[in-house]
Write an enzyme that holds these catalytic residues in place. Structure first.
Site, PDB file in Angstrom:
ATOM      1  CB  SER A 283      10.232 -51.821  51.504  1.00 30.99           C
ATOM      2  OG  SER A 283      11.317 -51.540  52.362  1.00 30.99           O
TER       3      SER A 283
ATOM      4  CE1 TYR B  59      11.278 -47.581  48.418  1.00 34.17           C
ATOM      5  CE2 TYR B  59      11.569 -48.222  50.714  1.00 34.17           C
ATOM      6  CZ  TYR B  59      11.556 -48.543  49.371  1.00 34.17           C
ATOM      7  OH  TYR B  59      11.807 -49.840  48.977  1.00 34.17           O
TER       8      TYR B  59
END
Length: 304
Positions: free
Chosen positions: A150, A163
């Site tokens: 990401s 995350y």
């Protein structure tokens, strides 16, 4: 059209396993690869979700196969990858590690159990799938691994620290794996999506509500931000196209950064001083920079 065959049999359609294929980026990738002629094996956490993916594919005139897999469970990974090896006669030519969870929330509010689960899914599970897939690739002398990270792996964001940490670690391991496996003919690529409309952002909103239902500092603002972003950004097809290019290219890039936001924010964040990026994050997230006191604004108001 997807490349077909191996170095010994050009008539054989190459197989690819896609984790987390029941929705979002995984579903878009599995369906796109199937449309391009790949032998796709999509994984899902339940038979119900696997069956739903098969129905969607059939409705679009595409054929793919499915396997039930929970990447957070080592036994499930071993069983699923053994099944893939049987289905493909020696293991998938490529794997796409896409499965992931957000676990949004302030670091002080995320429990050890929640953090461990996130790391099992986003990091340890992905690398476990790599370890299980690599023996077959090494025997053939070729293969592909695509790990979906990401942009937040390089732009750590408040209320999403775990995350970002998991994706940063996945990126590091991917870069090491690419060097370690080059001699075996296995090409490894990293895909870094920006924000795209998927269930991931919806789940992040649920995480925020569950982690701090009282709405502490920053929580309301981040829920609104995630909801607004999910309504405005495009669907996951651009990420699926990048993954497809990586698998089809003779010389895939080491990294594919997908989305205008990621392509702008990643280098901007790297070049900017921390005091400046901290100030931007405070303003966007609504987290206060100073302790409230007499004559000062309350939490969520003193942001600049």
């Amino acid at each position: 059209m997807a490349s077909t065959g191996t170095s010994t049999d050009r008539r054989t359609v190459r197989s690819v396993g896609v984790t987390g294929a029941s929705g979002g980026i995984g579903s878009a990738t599995a369906l796109m690869l199937a449309a391009c002629g790949w032998d796709v094996i999509g994984t899902a956490r339940s038979q119900e979700k696997a069956d739903a993916l098969t129905v969607v594919a059939a409705a679009q005139g595409r054929r793919l196969r499915t396997v039930v897999l929970d990447v957070a469970e080592p036994a499930s990974c071993r069983e699923a990858m053994a099944r893939v090896e049987e289905m493909t006669g020696g293991g998938a030519w490529a794997v796409v590690n896409n499965a992931g969870v957000p676990q949004a929330g302030a670091l002080q509010d995320v429990s050890d159990e929640q953090a461990r689960h996130l790391l099992e899914v986003n990091l340890l599970g992905a690398m476990r799938i790599c370890r299980l897939a690599l023996p077959g690739m090494r025997r053939r002398g070729e293969g592909r691994i695509v790990n979906v990270s990401s942009g937040l792996g390089r732009v750590p964001w408040p209320m999403g620290g775990w995350y970002s940490a998991s994706k940063h670690a996945l990126s590091a391991l991917t870069h090491c794996l690419r060097v370690e496996m080059a001699h075996a003919g296995v090409k490894v690529a990293l895909v870094e999506p920006g924000a795209f409309a998927t269930a991931m952002l919806d789940r992040a909103v649920v995480d925020l509500a569950g982690t701090d239902p009282s709405g502490g500092a920053g929580y309301d603002r981040m829920r609104d931000l995630f909801t607004a972003v999910n309504r405005r950004v495009p669907g996951p097809e651009p990420v699926a196209r990048a993954i497809t290019r990586s698998l089809s290219s003779r010389r895939p890039r080491a990294r594919y950064t997908v989305g205008l936001d990621a392509r702008l924010l990643v280098p901007l964040h790297a070049m900017s001083p921390l005091w400046l990026t901290d100030r931007v994050k405070h303003r966007v997230s609504g987290l206060p920079r100073t302790m409230p006191g007499p004559g000062r604004s309350g939490p969520g108001q003193e942001t600049a």
